[in-house]
Design a protein around this motif. Structure first.
Motif, PDB file in Angstrom:
ATOM      1  N   ILE A  71       0.838  -1.208   0.000  1.00  0.00           N
ATOM      2  CA  ILE A  71       0.000   0.000   0.000  1.00  0.00           C
ATOM      3  C   ILE A  71       0.873   1.257   0.000  1.00  0.00           C
ATOM      4  O   ILE A  71       0.645   2.192  -0.762  1.00  0.00           O
ATOM      5  CB  ILE A  71      -0.946   0.012   1.227  1.00  0.00           C
ATOM      6  N   VAL A  74       2.481   1.745  -3.463  1.00  0.00           N
ATOM      7  CA  VAL A  74       1.528   2.223  -4.471  1.00  0.00           C
ATOM      8  C   VAL A  74       1.144   3.675  -4.187  1.00  0.00           C
ATOM      9  O   VAL A  74       1.095   4.499  -5.111  1.00  0.00           O
ATOM     10  CB  VAL A  74       0.271   1.313  -4.513  1.00  0.00           C
ATOM     11  N   ASP A  95       0.336  -0.929  -9.667  1.00  0.00           N
ATOM     12  CA  ASP A  95      -0.901  -1.315  -8.989  1.00  0.00           C
ATOM     13  C   ASP A  95      -1.270  -2.760  -9.320  1.00  0.00           C
ATOM     14  O   ASP A  95      -1.669  -3.521  -8.430  1.00  0.00           O
ATOM     15  CB  ASP A  95      -2.044  -0.370  -9.383  1.00  0.00           C
ATOM     16  N   GLY A  96      -1.111  -3.146 -10.571  1.00  0.00           N
ATOM     17  CA  GLY A  96      -1.396  -4.526 -10.966  1.00  0.00           C
ATOM     18  C   GLY A  96      -0.489  -5.529 -10.274  1.00  0.00           C
ATOM     19  O   GLY A  96      -0.927  -6.617  -9.885  1.00  0.00           O
ATOM     20  N   THR A  99      -1.457  -5.432  -6.229  1.00  0.00           N
ATOM     21  CA  THR A  99      -2.802  -5.828  -5.807  1.00  0.00           C
ATOM     22  C   THR A  99      -2.853  -7.220  -5.175  1.00  0.00           C
ATOM     23  O   THR A  99      -3.450  -7.377  -4.111  1.00  0.00           O
ATOM     24  CB  THR A  99      -3.785  -5.698  -6.989  1.00  0.00           C
ATOM     25  N   ILE A 102      -1.451  -6.921  -1.647  1.00  0.00           N
ATOM     26  CA  ILE A 102      -2.342  -6.198  -0.738  1.00  0.00           C
ATOM     27  C   ILE A 102      -3.477  -7.099  -0.269  1.00  0.00           C
ATOM     28  O   ILE A 102      -3.716  -7.261   0.931  1.00  0.00           O
ATOM     29  CB  ILE A 102      -2.897  -4.926  -1.419  1.00  0.00           C
ATOM     30  N   TRP A 103      -4.185  -7.710  -1.221  1.00  0.00           N
ATOM     31  CA  TRP A 103      -5.343  -8.525  -0.847  1.00  0.00           C
ATOM     32  C   TRP A 103      -4.926  -9.831  -0.190  1.00  0.00           C
ATOM     33  O   TRP A 103      -5.613 -10.330   0.713  1.00  0.00           O
ATOM     34  CB  TRP A 103      -6.242  -8.755  -2.061  1.00  0.00           C
ATOM     35  N   SER A 136     -10.891  -2.245   3.661  1.00  0.00           N
ATOM     36  CA  SER A 136     -11.198  -3.269   2.654  1.00  0.00           C
ATOM     37  C   SER A 136     -12.207  -2.736   1.639  1.00  0.00           C
ATOM     38  O   SER A 136     -12.011  -2.851   0.423  1.00  0.00           O
ATOM     39  CB  SER A 136     -11.779  -4.518   3.319  1.00  0.00           C
ATOM     40  N   GLY A 139     -10.726  -0.030  -0.644  1.00  0.00           N
ATOM     41  CA  GLY A 139      -9.932  -0.580  -1.739  1.00  0.00           C
ATOM     42  C   GLY A 139     -10.793  -1.070  -2.891  1.00  0.00           C
ATOM     43  O   GLY A 139     -10.457  -0.898  -4.065  1.00  0.00           O
ATOM     44  N   ILE A 143     -11.777   0.257  -7.586  1.00  0.00           N
ATOM     45  CA  ILE A 143     -11.761  -0.549  -8.813  1.00  0.00           C
ATOM     46  C   ILE A 143     -12.319   0.203 -10.014  1.00  0.00           C
ATOM     47  O   ILE A 143     -11.674   0.237 -11.072  1.00  0.00           O
ATOM     48  CB  ILE A 143     -12.474  -1.897  -8.589  1.00  0.00           C
ATOM     49  N   MET A 146      -9.776   2.874 -11.125  1.00  0.00           N
ATOM     50  CA  MET A 146      -8.558   2.289 -11.704  1.00  0.00           C
ATOM     51  C   MET A 146      -8.835   1.747 -13.107  1.00  0.00           C
ATOM     52  O   MET A 146      -7.969   1.835 -13.986  1.00  0.00           O
ATOM     53  CB  MET A 146      -8.001   1.197 -10.798  1.00  0.00           C
ATOM     54  N   SER A 176      -7.695   5.335   3.114  1.00  0.00           N
ATOM     55  CA  SER A 176      -6.805   4.184   3.198  1.00  0.00           C
ATOM     56  C   SER A 176      -5.731   4.405   4.254  1.00  0.00           C
ATOM     57  O   SER A 176      -5.527   3.572   5.148  1.00  0.00           O
ATOM     58  CB  SER A 176      -6.153   3.924   1.840  1.00  0.00           C
TER      59      SER A 176
END
Length: 193
Positions: A71, A74, A95-96, A99, A102-103, A136, A139, A143, A146, A176
């Motif tokens: 995080i 990014v 970011d790709g 991700t 992060i998740w 959560s 984030g 989507i 982005m 965030s």
């Protein structure tokens, strides 16, 4: 004024894409809330001690480091894009790559949090758990934006975004960071080692 013809098929695909993004956001939000609720509810019936507890703490902190580290990276690169020091293409690519970290880290924190014997009667713990849920959902709310950013020219700057998109991006960034730092600080204050 110039006119750029757009086919009805292109318009229809764009609308379908917007609808599928909305459905994805709703489904992911429901899944995140359910995972959070399952983690909190399960933590009320699971009580561990000894080495199992310490293993859970170590895995929880490692998950935190992975997720929060990604995080921060990014967000830092996003800030550099905002001031013109990075291209949008770099941000989208980073970011790709970040991700899944992060998740995955967040999922690890929810899974290991079950075994940390949280004091749910403590108001600070409730604030921490609320912060985790909000971060959560926050984030997930990024989507659609982005996806829109991914369709812009690779060298587009922050200035090409609409006012609404700028506010959305900066609000999500602020939420965030506030939620992550709240959860981290309370987690370390409440830690029992």
């Amino acid at each position: 004024m110039s006119y750029v013809p757009v086919s009805r098929r292109t318009i229809r695909r764009h609308r379908e894409s917007e609808r599928s993004t909305r459905r994805l956001v709703i489904a992911l939000s429901a899944a995140a809330a359910a995972a959070w609720l399952l983690s909190v509810a399960t933590s009320t019936v699971v009580h561990v001690g000894g080495s199992a507890y310490y293993i859970a703490v170590v895995l929880h902190v490692l998950s935190l480091v992975v997720a929060f580290g990604a995080i921060v990276l990014v967000d830092w690169h996003g800030f550099l894009w905002l001031i013109g020091r990075r291209t949008l293409a770099e941000i989208i690519r980073l970011d790709g790559a970040a991700t899944p970290l992060i998740w995955g880290g967040l999922a690890g924190m929810l899974a290991t949090g079950v075994f940390l014997n949280p004091h749910l009667y403590n108001p600070m713990t409730d604030v921490k758990l609320a912060a985790v849920l909000v971060l959560s959902l926050n984030g997930i709310m990024l989507i659609p934006l982005m996806r829109r950013l991914a369709h812009l020219a690779p060298n587009s700057g922050f200035g090409v975004l609409s006012v609404g998109q700028r506010v959305h991006l900066l609000a999500c960034l602020g939420i965030s960071q506030a939620c992550w730092w709240t959860a981290i600080i309370i987690g370390f204050i409440n830690a029992e080692f």
